[in-house]
Design an enzyme around this catalytic site. Structure first.
Site, PDB file in Angstrom:
ATOM      1  N   SER A  16       0.855  -1.186   0.000  1.00 55.78           N
ATOM      2  CA  SER A  16       0.000   0.000   0.000  1.00 55.78           C
ATOM      3  C   SER A  16       0.889   1.233   0.000  1.00 55.78           C
ATOM      4  O   SER A  16       2.122   1.129   0.061  1.00 55.78           O
ATOM      5  CB  SER A  16      -0.902   0.001   1.227  1.00 55.78           C
ATOM      6  N   LYS A  17       0.255   2.381  -0.012  1.00 59.10           N
ATOM      7  CA  LYS A  17       0.959   3.665  -0.006  1.00 59.10           C
ATOM      8  C   LYS A  17       1.991   3.752   1.123  1.00 59.10           C
ATOM      9  O   LYS A  17       3.010   4.411   0.982  1.00 59.10           O
ATOM     10  CB  LYS A  17      -0.046   4.812   0.173  1.00 59.10           C
ATOM     11  N   ARG A  18       1.675   3.079   2.244  1.00 55.88           N
ATOM     12  CA  ARG A  18       2.598   3.103   3.384  1.00 55.88           C
ATOM     13  C   ARG A  18       4.000   2.657   2.979  1.00 55.88           C
ATOM     14  O   ARG A  18       4.982   3.016   3.589  1.00 55.88           O
ATOM     15  CB  ARG A  18       2.111   2.139   4.482  1.00 55.88           C
ATOM     16  N   GLY A  36       5.581   3.362   0.407  1.00 59.42           N
ATOM     17  CA  GLY A  36       6.284   4.301  -0.482  1.00 59.42           C
ATOM     18  C   GLY A  36       5.608   4.331  -1.835  1.00 59.42           C
ATOM     19  O   GLY A  36       4.389   4.215  -1.919  1.00 59.42           O
TER      20      GLY A  36
END
Ligand code: GLU
Length: 492
Positions: A263-265, A267
């Site tokens: 996910s976006k977490r 990067g």
């Protein structure tokens, strides 16, 4: 011989809500490779029934990323005009409302769907009551009695809100022979009568998907694992319409390095970001291809042609794939190194220009520079730092040179450097010429080590440390070197 009846037709069907995620890129790629390896057709269908989230801008963002990856589709919206190309359009679900309604009508007429006038609050109440009574596994109850179709239609025509639900005639297990997962059994009690059209008139994903896949004559559905549980509803709908079931393959999920769903977490996760960060589309494609598929030859670096040649669904893996940034960097660096200098230069030029870096650019110079820098580059972006010291426009004697400017020997070293340059006949100094000249300065001025090298550095790159001079000097024309030492002197 392949007849049109058994020709492969696959689709990538994003619900665009922004840039293309690497997971989406993988789905698109596997479908593309499968089509190309089987002489089939690759279709792009835009699942934009959620009008708020799936804007035209989002669609353009996805299309832009697919185009960057070079995954061109045979049927679907044209990447520039967005006009449909192909005989099975419209290819945007938002333009297919009439088709869905007509299909819902077919089921209503045959008693395989019904209007449900219950409000959300009523449905919530039923659910809460079931939970209070200790039901472990709640399933929507069918209204009893159902509102007869003619009456339901006139109530809807008069403006009443009702969803349309699929009526599950017979509770039984469904067995899917998934191309990747093998046999998957969906137990009979897994789903209850499900909504196919919401009370606001919007059709639901499972319904549109079946109608479209059937009408677009899709033969194979390769998609994300998260859709596996939807497949049972879709199988029921295929059966109800009497449409032939395509083959399904549900791909592994992609995990980040911490083994949580990517996910976006973690990067960068969109193709757009990787482009911005200087990754090559062919490298991202190569890397993404290996997230859940492996080459039968054990290859790790593969071109588009090799991917098409080697791809088969048999080698798609059900186990989760881990997105390893370091491996991506290695794959990218390998592709960068494999590019011919001319081709690499074409790709670097816009990035350097954007940074205001101007360099000689003749063929021989570019070859010389890239022979030095190519092995140092992981991404195209790395070129910015590597080429900047070569740009006269970027030359500036920095604050960190202050000490060196104060040394008594500095002006003498620069004089000797300048006259040495003037005495050099050729336009460029070789590494050897540079060494010889430094030795001469050492003898003439009587300094060595840092006392000698740091002033020379300042006269070449404006700083007393950084970049390897023996590599840079042969790339700087004499005229540049002279201009720089004069500029350095002016800052004294
Ligand atoms: N629009 C769905 C998605 O983006 C497509 C699922 C499918 O391929 O059936 O996940």
């Amino acid at each position: 011989m392949t007849s049109s009846k058994d020709a492969v037709r696959v689709r990538f069907a994003p619900s665009p809500t922004g840039y293309l995620h690497v997971g989406g890129a993988r789905t698109a790629l596997y479908n593309y490779l499968f089509a190309k390896s089987r002489g089939g057709t690759f279709i792009l269908r835009i699942e934009d029934t959620d009008l708020e989230r799936s804007t035209e801008e989002s669609m353009r963002m996805q299309i832009g990323d697919l185009a960057w990856l070079g995954l061109d589709w045979d049927e679907g919206p044209d990447p520039v005009t967005l006009q449909d190309k192909g005989p099975h359009g419209p290819y945007r679900q938002s333009r297919r409302a009439g088709i869905y309604m007509e299909h819902a009508d077919r089921l209503l007429e045959r008693g395989l769907a019904y209007y449900d006038f219950r409000t959300d609050a009523e449905l919530e109440g039923l659910k809460a009551a079931a939970a209070a009574a200790g039901a472990a596994h709640y399933q929507i109850e069918r209204p009893n009695p159902l509102v007869p179709l003619a009456e339901a239609r006139s109530r809807v025509a008069a403006g009443e809100k009702a969803a349309i639900r699929f009526l599950i005639k017979e509770k039984r297990d469904y067995v899917l022979r998934d191309l990747i997962r093998g046999e998957v059994t969906f137990p009979s009690d897994m789903v209850g009568d499900f909504v196919i059209m919401r009370s606001n008139g919007m059709p639901v994903y499972n319904f549109c998907c079946v109608v479209d896949d059937a009408l677009m004559e899709i033969t194979h559905v390769l998609r994300a694992e998260e859709h596996l549980s939807n497949t049972v509803r879709q199988m029921m709908l295929y059966e109800a319409f009497g449409y032939a079931l395509p083959e399904f393959g549900h791909m592994s999920i992609i995990l980040g390095s911490d083994r949580q769903k990517l996910s976006k977490r973690h990067g960068a996760t969109s193709c757009h970001e990787y482009n911005e960060r200087g990754y090559l589309p062919e490298a991202l494609e190569n890397f993404v291809a290996l997230l859940g598929w492996s080459s039968p030859k054990g290859d790790e670096i593969l071109s588009r042609g090799q991917l098409i040649e080697q791809f088969s669904t048999e080698r798609l893996n059900a186990a989760p794939a881990v997105f390893d940034e370091q491996k991506l960097a290695w794959v990218n660096a390998t592709h960068v190194r494999a590019l011919a200098n001319g081709e690499l230069w074409e790709r670097l030029k816009p990035r350097l220009e954007k940074e205001g870096i101007s360099v000689p650019e003749d063929r021989a110079w570019v070859d010389k520079a890239l022979d030095v820098f190519k092995p140092r580059m992981t991404t195209l972006l790395d070129a910015v730092a590597l080429f900047r010291p070569l740009s006269d426009a970027a030359f500036k004697v920095g604050e960190e040179s202050r000490d060196v400017l104060g040394w008594a020997e500095t002006p003498k070293i620069w004089d000797a450097w300048e006259s040495g340059l003037r005495g050099h006949a050729a336009e460029y100094l070789s590494e050897g010429d540079f060494q010889t000249l430094q030795d001469r300065i050492k003898d003439a001025v009587g300094v060595k080590g840092k006392q000698l090298f740091m002033p020379i550095r300042v006269a070449i790159i404006g700083r007393p440390s950084g970049a390897e001079l023996k590599e840079l000097v042969p790339l700087l024309p004499k005229s540049s070197l002279l201009k720089r030492v004069q500029e350095a002197r002016a800052s004294l």
